[in-house]
Design a protein around this motif. Sequence first.
Motif, PDB file in Angstrom:
ATOM      1  N   LYS A   1     -65.596  17.819  11.936  1.00  0.00           N
ATOM      2  CA  LYS A   1     -65.688  18.849  10.894  1.00  0.00           C
ATOM      3  C   LYS A   1     -64.865  20.081  11.251  1.00  0.00           C
ATOM      4  O   LYS A   1     -64.195  20.669  10.400  1.00  0.00           O
ATOM      5  N   VAL A   2     -64.909  20.477  12.532  1.00  0.00           N
ATOM      6  CA  VAL A   2     -64.108  21.633  12.970  1.00  0.00           C
ATOM      7  C   VAL A   2     -62.625  21.342  12.803  1.00  0.00           C
ATOM      8  O   VAL A   2     -61.853  22.169  12.291  1.00  0.00           O
ATOM      9  N   GLN A   3     -62.213  20.154  13.234  1.00  0.00           N
ATOM     10  CA  GLN A   3     -60.809  19.764  13.114  1.00  0.00           C
ATOM     11  C   GLN A   3     -60.383  19.739  11.651  1.00  0.00           C
ATOM     12  O   GLN A   3     -59.326  20.252  11.279  1.00  0.00           O
ATOM     13  N   ASP A   4     -61.218  19.164  10.796  1.00  0.00           N
ATOM     14  CA  ASP A   4     -60.918  19.069   9.373  1.00  0.00           C
ATOM     15  C   ASP A   4     -60.765  20.463   8.758  1.00  0.00           C
ATOM     16  O   ASP A   4     -59.852  20.707   7.963  1.00  0.00           O
ATOM     17  N   PHE A   5     -61.641  21.375   9.144  1.00  0.00           N
ATOM     18  CA  PHE A   5     -61.606  22.728   8.591  1.00  0.00           C
ATOM     19  C   PHE A   5     -60.350  23.479   9.027  1.00  0.00           C
ATOM     20  O   PHE A   5     -59.651  24.098   8.217  1.00  0.00           O
ATOM     21  N   ILE A   6     -60.043  23.429  10.326  1.00  0.00           N
ATOM     22  CA  ILE A   6     -58.905  24.191  10.848  1.00  0.00           C
ATOM     23  C   ILE A   6     -57.586  23.663  10.295  1.00  0.00           C
ATOM     24  O   ILE A   6     -56.701  24.431   9.900  1.00  0.00           O
ATOM     25  N   VAL A   7     -57.445  22.326  10.258  1.00  0.00           N
ATOM     26  CA  VAL A   7     -56.211  21.740   9.748  1.00  0.00           C
ATOM     27  C   VAL A   7     -55.995  22.097   8.278  1.00  0.00           C
ATOM     28  O   VAL A   7     -54.866  22.350   7.837  1.00  0.00           O
ATOM     29  N   ASN A   8     -57.089  22.148   7.530  1.00  0.00           N
ATOM     30  CA  ASN A   8     -56.981  22.371   6.082  1.00  0.00           C
ATOM     31  C   ASN A   8     -57.430  23.772   5.655  1.00  0.00           C
ATOM     32  O   ASN A   8     -57.854  23.962   4.516  1.00  0.00           O
ATOM     33  N   ILE A   9     -57.326  24.731   6.560  1.00  0.00           N
ATOM     34  CA  ILE A   9     -57.863  26.063   6.272  1.00  0.00           C
ATOM     35  C   ILE A   9     -57.163  26.723   5.085  1.00  0.00           C
ATOM     36  O   ILE A   9     -57.777  27.475   4.322  1.00  0.00           O
TER      37      ILE A   9
ATOM     38  N   LYS B   1     -71.469  23.199   5.684  1.00  0.00           N
ATOM     39  CA  LYS B   1     -71.271  21.894   6.321  1.00  0.00           C
ATOM     40  C   LYS B   1     -71.277  22.021   7.836  1.00  0.00           C
ATOM     41  O   LYS B   1     -71.863  21.194   8.544  1.00  0.00           O
ATOM     42  N   PHE B   2     -70.626  23.087   8.341  1.00  0.00           N
ATOM     43  CA  PHE B   2     -70.582  23.293   9.786  1.00  0.00           C
ATOM     44  C   PHE B   2     -71.972  23.593  10.337  1.00  0.00           C
ATOM     45  O   PHE B   2     -72.371  23.056  11.374  1.00  0.00           O
ATOM     46  N   VAL B   3     -72.715  24.471   9.654  1.00  0.00           N
ATOM     47  CA  VAL B   3     -74.062  24.824  10.095  1.00  0.00           C
ATOM     48  C   VAL B   3     -74.957  23.590  10.125  1.00  0.00           C
ATOM     49  O   VAL B   3     -75.743  23.385  11.065  1.00  0.00           O
ATOM     50  N   GLU B   4     -74.816  22.754   9.111  1.00  0.00           N
ATOM     51  CA  GLU B   4     -75.604  21.523   9.068  1.00  0.00           C
ATOM     52  C   GLU B   4     -75.285  20.619  10.254  1.00  0.00           C
ATOM     53  O   GLU B   4     -76.181  20.054  10.886  1.00  0.00           O
TER      54      GLU B   4
ATOM     55  N   VAL C   1     -61.294  28.961  -2.285  1.00  0.00           N
ATOM     56  CA  VAL C   1     -62.423  29.855  -1.992  1.00  0.00           C
ATOM     57  C   VAL C   1     -63.675  29.033  -1.652  1.00  0.00           C
ATOM     58  O   VAL C   1     -64.752  29.207  -2.231  1.00  0.00           O
ATOM     59  N   ARG C   2     -63.509  28.120  -0.701  1.00  0.00           N
ATOM     60  CA  ARG C   2     -64.615  27.230  -0.339  1.00  0.00           C
ATOM     61  C   ARG C   2     -65.138  27.517   1.072  1.00  0.00           C
ATOM     62  O   ARG C   2     -65.705  26.639   1.727  1.00  0.00           O
ATOM     63  N   GLU C   3     -64.943  28.750   1.545  1.00  0.00           N
ATOM     64  CA  GLU C   3     -65.394  29.093   2.888  1.00  0.00           C
ATOM     65  C   GLU C   3     -66.897  28.861   3.060  1.00  0.00           C
ATOM     66  O   GLU C   3     -67.351  28.342   4.078  1.00  0.00           O
ATOM     67  N   LYS C   4     -67.669  29.285   2.044  1.00  0.00           N
ATOM     68  CA  LYS C   4     -69.126  29.145   2.143  1.00  0.00           C
ATOM     69  C   LYS C   4     -69.527  27.674   2.202  1.00  0.00           C
ATOM     70  O   LYS C   4     -70.430  27.286   2.971  1.00  0.00           O
TER      71      LYS C   4
END
Length: 579
Positions: free
Chosen positions: A196-204, A219-222, A211-214
């Motif tokens: 999930k971290v990799q997916d987020f950083i690559v597609n930041i 997803k990360f918190v879960e 505007v999908r930060e929340k």
Amino acid sequence: MMKKLAPYVGEHRLYAILTPLMIIGEVALELMIPLMMAGIVDFGIQGDGGIAYTVRMGVLMILMSIVALIFGALGGKFAAMAGMGFAKNLREGLFDKVQEFSFGNVDKFTTASLVTRLTTDVTNTQNAFMMILRMAIRAPIMLIGATIMAIAINPQLSLIFLIAIPVLSITLYLIGSKAHPRFLELLERYDKLNAKVQDFIVNIRVVKAFVREKHEEDKFVESAESVRKAQVNAEKLIILNMPIMQFTIFSSIIAILWFGGNMVIDGTFYIGQLSSFIMYIMQVLISLMLISMIFIMVIISRASVTRIVEVLDEKPLLDDEDGNQELELQDGSIVFEDVDFSYNEDPDNLVLKNINLKIYSGETIGIIGGTGSAKTTLVQLIPRLYDVLHGKVAVGGHHVQEYKLETLRDQVAMVLQNNVLFTGTIKENLKWGNQHATDQEVEEAAQAAQAHQFIQSFPNGYETVLGQGGVNVSGGQKQRLCIARALLKKPKIVILDDSTSAVDTATDTAIRTAFKEKLQDVTTLIIAQRITSVSDADRIIVLDDGKINGFDTHENLLKSNQIYQEIHQSQGKGVNINE
């Protein structure tokens, strides 16, 4: 499993041998100190030894303590050097193994899981290795030595801790058998968190654009909460070890003080002997605690070792053991004979079906078709990124399996859909195609890919540093740099997988014109969504649902192929199929 990892100690094995030797010296000296303490109390102070004996023994004890400290420090240093060297070699071994993997192997483990195994799992294994080098030698020797000394002093009192040992052993076994699967689950959840971290950083950039930060934060918190729960579930068993250990130790000490004190009062036991006995008992119980720590570390690392060995034991789905080292590609001809392909080797779920093609060396071939028609899959079989399920793929007149993989892939340059650039200068990125290329060759490749002009517009030109993944260039610029990199290989086959989708029509035309001029003897395969990108190809393959629906020139396909006609019309090229 540890036998599987033992060779990775490698050139650091001397430190691994010296560590237990230092520990043995340290423990031997520590075992002598309580005995000397008893002599000072019973003979030096209460007996006839007097001050001279007491001082002599005291100085000797200090010297022995200093030497033991030196042994211990050296043991720690050697263990650290052996452990870090072992971890370095193990990471190199894992990385080399991953380099051998085919796409199918990587898909099986996932990128995030492989990263976790190369980092967290290796660190856990390194810590266990260092602890084993030191504690696994120290604890048993001290346990055996202190037990012998305590029994020699008072066999009756020794029965107390002889009862404590099996209690602790049973406890450790029960904890270990239950904790191991929980730590395996914990590491699997780490894999998912890393993914999930990799997916987020690559597609930041996409995340911020929508505007999908929340949403991503939730997803990360879960995922992080899932890791926390798994860790608590595993640790709540492990933490039972310490209170059980302390309860057993303190109970043993109380019993020894009670029964030993009564013996001293009765005159059957000396105070010095009791004090040294207590010290030996403490050494026995401390060694048991060390053993329990080793046991816990082994439980934690066992899960990591299992995952590391899975990678090391994984057999690459592709190998070139039967390849001919002397065989070279003579030309860029390509032949598919009755080829079927499935990603999961399932004959009932074919991606490519009954593919028959004959492409001559030097031809320019267009490939077109709808989404999911297996265009990319088709070209990935040429450099043998995957093996066919049935049939045969031949390149340069020989089956692809007859070549060494390096030989085959050196002569096939691919520009994939996902254009990947590495952190470094533009020149360094281009030289991935040919590290020995001259500056002139680099510029010629860039000019052919229509990249030279925008490179020169940067203040530092070819020495411009690109961010990770080429974040400081546009999509079209990235595509052109990747095309230039492929051209520098000077291959016999060039495959462009929708590689000009982000450039304008004029630039696309200029690239194709340069290809015709500079790659006359090179077989060129162009996957495209736009008919204009392939209309001047020698022949065009029309794919539909993994089958060849047509294979002819642009003009003939316009006359006879319904799918090609529909694509042509949908792109605004007119409706007159006889033009």
